[in-house]
Write a protein that holds these residues in place. Structure first.
Motif, mmCIF file in Angstrom:
data_model
loop_
_atom_site.group_PDB
_atom_site.id
_atom_site.type_symbol
_atom_site.label_atom_id
_atom_site.label_comp_id
_atom_site.label_asym_id
_atom_site.label_seq_id
_atom_site.Cartn_x
_atom_site.Cartn_y
_atom_site.Cartn_z
ATOM 1 N N ASN A 76 -19.232 21.497 12.543
ATOM 2 C CA ASN A 76 -18.290 21.383 13.887
ATOM 3 C C ASN A 76 -17.400 20.486 13.760
ATOM 4 O O ASN A 76 -16.094 20.576 14.081
ATOM 5 N N THR A 77 -17.673 19.174 13.279
ATOM 6 C CA THR A 77 -16.552 18.266 13.357
ATOM 7 C C THR A 77 -15.543 18.580 12.302
ATOM 8 O O THR A 77 -14.474 18.275 12.623
ATOM 9 N N VAL A 78 -15.887 19.017 11.233
ATOM 10 C CA VAL A 78 -14.960 19.222 10.353
ATOM 11 C C VAL A 78 -13.866 20.510 10.732
ATOM 12 O O VAL A 78 -13.038 20.519 10.512
ATOM 13 N N ILE B 68 -11.662 18.994 13.174
ATOM 14 C CA ILE B 68 -10.415 18.002 12.469
ATOM 15 C C ILE B 68 -9.362 18.976 11.720
ATOM 16 O O ILE B 68 -8.228 18.598 11.922
ATOM 17 N N GLY B 69 -10.098 20.037 11.285
ATOM 18 C CA GLY B 69 -9.198 21.114 10.483
ATOM 19 C C GLY B 69 -8.164 21.718 11.625
ATOM 20 O O GLY B 69 -6.949 21.746 11.077
ATOM 21 N N SER B 70 -8.758 22.080 12.557
ATOM 22 C CA SER B 70 -7.909 22.814 13.620
ATOM 23 C C SER B 70 -6.801 21.510 14.170
ATOM 24 O O SER B 70 -5.696 22.127 14.384
ATOM 25 N N SER C 251 -1.023 20.112 13.963
ATOM 26 C CA SER C 251 -0.125 19.031 13.897
ATOM 27 C C SER C 251 0.860 19.492 12.751
ATOM 28 O O SER C 251 1.955 18.694 12.745
ATOM 29 N N THR C 252 0.772 20.227 11.875
ATOM 30 C CA THR C 252 1.499 20.468 10.841
ATOM 31 C C THR C 252 2.339 21.759 10.857
ATOM 32 O O THR C 252 3.459 21.673 10.314
ATOM 33 N N TRP C 253 1.820 22.661 11.794
ATOM 34 C CA TRP C 253 2.607 23.817 11.844
ATOM 35 C C TRP C 253 3.708 23.827 12.811
ATOM 36 O O TRP C 253 4.876 24.523 12.684
ATOM 37 N N PRO C 254 3.830 23.221 13.993
ATOM 38 C CA PRO C 254 4.857 23.344 14.806
ATOM 39 C C PRO C 254 6.271 22.778 14.208
ATOM 40 O O PRO C 254 7.312 23.243 14.570
#
Length: 56
Positions: free
Chosen positions: A22-24, A27-29, A34-37
């Motif tokens: 769940n932590t991974v 963090i992936g989400s 943070s990279t798509w906008p």
């Protein structure tokens, strides 16, 4: 997803494996958000229907 991440884990670590999965995922989400906008096209406002007042 969580159950497949816990497959083959020792019984002593069975409680930590789903937490790590769940932590991974979180963090992936966060990294994805943070990279798509910056890659999206800018949003522009449509022109207003009100005419601007004349300057004296």
């Amino acid at each position: 997803m969580t159950s497949s991440g816990a497959d083959g884990v020792a019984p002593a670590d069975a409680g930590a494996a789903p937490g790590l999965v769940n932590t991974v995922r979180r963090i992936g989400s966060a990294l994805s958000l943070s990279t798509w906008p910056p890659r999206l096209p800018p949003v522009t406002r449509p022109p207003t229907s009100r005419p601007t007042p004349a300057q004296p």
